[in-house]
Scaffold this motif. Sequence first.
Motif, short mmCIF file in Angstrom:
data_model
loop_
_atom_site.label_atom_id
_atom_site.label_comp_id
_atom_site.label_asym_id
_atom_site.label_seq_id
_atom_site.Cartn_x
_atom_site.Cartn_y
_atom_site.Cartn_z
N VAL A 1 0.95 -1.36 0.13
CA VAL A 1 -0.02 0.11 -0.15
C VAL A 1 0.82 1.34 0.05
O VAL A 1 0.82 2.12 -0.76
CB VAL A 1 -0.99 -0.02 1.33
N THR A 2 1.90 1.17 0.78
CA THR A 2 2.69 2.50 1.03
C THR A 2 3.61 2.48 -0.13
O THR A 2 3.84 3.80 -0.64
CB THR A 2 3.43 2.34 2.24
N ARG A 3 4.13 1.55 -0.92
CA ARG A 3 4.73 1.68 -2.14
C ARG A 3 3.99 2.35 -3.26
O ARG A 3 4.60 3.12 -3.84
CB ARG A 3 5.48 0.15 -2.32
N GLU A 4 2.77 1.80 -3.23
CA GLU A 4 2.07 2.34 -4.42
C GLU A 4 1.84 4.05 -4.18
O GLU A 4 1.73 4.76 -4.97
CB GLU A 4 0.62 1.60 -4.42
N CYS A 5 1.58 4.29 -2.83
CA CYS A 5 1.01 5.62 -2.43
C CYS A 5 2.57 6.41 -2.82
O CYS A 5 2.30 7.60 -3.14
CB CYS A 5 0.85 5.61 -1.12
N SER A 6 3.76 6.12 -2.44
CA SER A 6 4.87 6.52 -2.76
C SER A 6 4.82 6.97 -4.23
O SER A 6 5.47 7.87 -4.76
CB SER A 6 5.90 5.93 -2.16
N ARG A 7 4.73 5.95 -5.13
CA ARG A 7 4.74 6.26 -6.59
C ARG A 7 3.67 7.41 -7.17
O ARG A 7 4.24 8.23 -8.00
CB ARG A 7 4.18 4.95 -7.32
N ARG A 8 2.61 7.27 -6.43
CA ARG A 8 1.57 8.35 -6.69
C ARG A 8 2.36 9.67 -6.16
O ARG A 8 2.06 10.70 -6.77
CB ARG A 8 0.22 7.97 -6.14
N TYR A 9 2.87 9.71 -5.02
CA TYR A 9 3.36 10.63 -4.52
C TYR A 9 4.31 11.47 -5.48
O TYR A 9 4.24 12.88 -5.64
CB TYR A 9 4.02 10.82 -3.00
N ARG A 10 5.08 10.68 -5.78
CA ARG A 10 6.38 11.14 -6.86
C ARG A 10 5.68 11.69 -8.03
O ARG A 10 6.20 12.71 -8.87
CB ARG A 10 7.21 10.01 -6.99
N ASP A 11 4.65 10.90 -8.49
CA ASP A 11 4.10 11.32 -9.83
C ASP A 11 3.40 12.60 -9.85
O ASP A 11 3.63 13.49 -10.72
CB ASP A 11 2.90 10.44 -10.45
N GLU A 12 2.69 12.98 -8.56
CA GLU A 12 1.92 14.20 -8.42
C GLU A 12 2.88 15.25 -8.48
O GLU A 12 2.61 16.37 -8.88
CB GLU A 12 1.18 14.23 -7.24
N MET A 13 4.14 15.25 -7.71
CA MET A 13 5.06 16.27 -7.23
C MET A 13 5.80 16.51 -8.68
O MET A 13 6.03 17.64 -9.08
CB MET A 13 6.15 15.83 -6.46
N ALA A 14 5.83 15.51 -9.72
CA ALA A 14 6.64 15.75 -10.92
C ALA A 14 5.55 16.67 -11.91
O ALA A 14 6.16 16.99 -12.72
CB ALA A 14 6.85 14.18 -11.53
N SER A 15 4.32 16.53 -11.68
CA SER A 15 3.50 17.13 -12.46
C SER A 15 2.93 18.81 -12.05
O SER A 15 2.52 19.33 -12.59
CB SER A 15 2.24 16.39 -12.27
N ILE A 16 3.61 19.10 -10.68
CA ILE A 16 3.58 20.32 -10.36
C ILE A 16 4.18 21.30 -11.36
O ILE A 16 5.29 21.37 -11.42
CB ILE A 16 3.98 20.60 -9.05
N PRO A 17 3.31 22.35 -11.91
CA PRO A 17 3.87 23.38 -12.82
C PRO A 17 4.63 24.54 -11.60
O PRO A 17 4.26 24.86 -10.76
CB PRO A 17 2.85 24.21 -13.35
N LEU A 18 5.94 24.57 -12.07
CA LEU A 18 6.88 25.27 -11.40
C LEU A 18 7.34 26.52 -12.09
O LEU A 18 7.75 26.32 -12.94
CB LEU A 18 8.08 24.46 -10.78
N PRO A 19 7.28 27.76 -11.25
CA PRO A 19 7.89 28.78 -11.73
C PRO A 19 9.41 28.93 -12.00
O PRO A 19 10.07 27.99 -11.34
CB PRO A 19 7.21 30.08 -10.95
N GLU A 20 10.00 29.84 -12.59
CA GLU A 20 11.32 29.75 -13.06
C GLU A 20 12.23 30.13 -11.83
O GLU A 20 13.20 29.76 -11.27
CB GLU A 20 11.52 30.34 -14.22
N ASP A 21 11.67 31.21 -11.15
CA ASP A 21 12.43 31.69 -9.70
C ASP A 21 12.52 30.84 -8.69
O ASP A 21 11.32 30.10 -8.32
CB ASP A 21 11.49 32.89 -9.42
N PRO A 22 13.93 30.60 -8.01
CA PRO A 22 14.01 29.71 -7.15
C PRO A 22 13.19 29.84 -5.74
O PRO A 22 12.83 28.73 -5.24
CB PRO A 22 15.42 29.60 -6.80
N ARG A 23 13.10 31.09 -5.64
CA ARG A 23 12.24 31.22 -4.41
C ARG A 23 10.68 30.96 -4.46
O ARG A 23 9.99 30.30 -3.57
CB ARG A 23 12.16 32.66 -4.02
#
Length: 256
Positions: free
Chosen positions: A111-133
């Motif tokens: 269960v946790t392994r699959e949730c971790s995969r989803r966590y990483r996928d969600e984080m990778a899909s976040i649109p991030l601005p260019e400014d580091p801050r």
Amino acid sequence: MPRPLTKPQASAWAAAQPPTDNQPTAPALSEADRVHAPRAEPAGASALGDETPPPTLRGAARERIVAAAFKVLAERGSHNTSIKEIAKAAGVAAGLVHYYFASKEALLLEVTRECSRRYRDEMASIPLPEDPREQTRTLLHWSKDRGLTLPDWYRLLVDLDALALRDAALAKEVSDLKREVRAHLCGHIAAVEGRLSRPLGQSHTAYAAVLMAAVDGLILQRLIDPEFDMNAGFSALESMLIALLEQRNDSDDKTA
């Protein structure tokens, strides 16, 4: 002519059928559960060796088991949950749970392994601005919102960590999961550092470990004490990180 099912295959087939009037029905999942509860992969080699159910019987029952385990384990904790209760919530026989998972801990880990995969996928899909801050602020706000909207996920993490402290084999698996998350965070940290005028000064892995500890710690305090001001904690963490970035980017306007 099709080959007759063996006895173990027949048992697995019967357990995988939809519940009848005399068999408990799996509870309906909320919209949040449907989105975030893990989706299990079709089963591979089974604990019964060559006695693997036909391909058409795989997947559906196992998916119900993992989704039900997510809900029940998060609500009640590993120590207060039995395989029989998970099977009841999934609407399958307890024997089928044991067929796919050698122990309750193995099911919790899946269960946790699959949730971790989803966590990483969600984080990778976040649109991030260019400014580091702004990148840093965006990721922190996402983490805080996730802690508020998905407390069950973090309860599972805490439960798994506690079990890993007393189980060497489980500890290795949990360490591997955390290592994967740190590696994913390192990618974000490297992207932020690439836009600074000077290096951050410590390894990306070290910063990733500190961020994980800080974020998980703030969310854990909120889970234990609903009156804990998690917003203030995340605001303080954000201020410290922004100050670090500005120290490493002296040429920039520091009023952002």
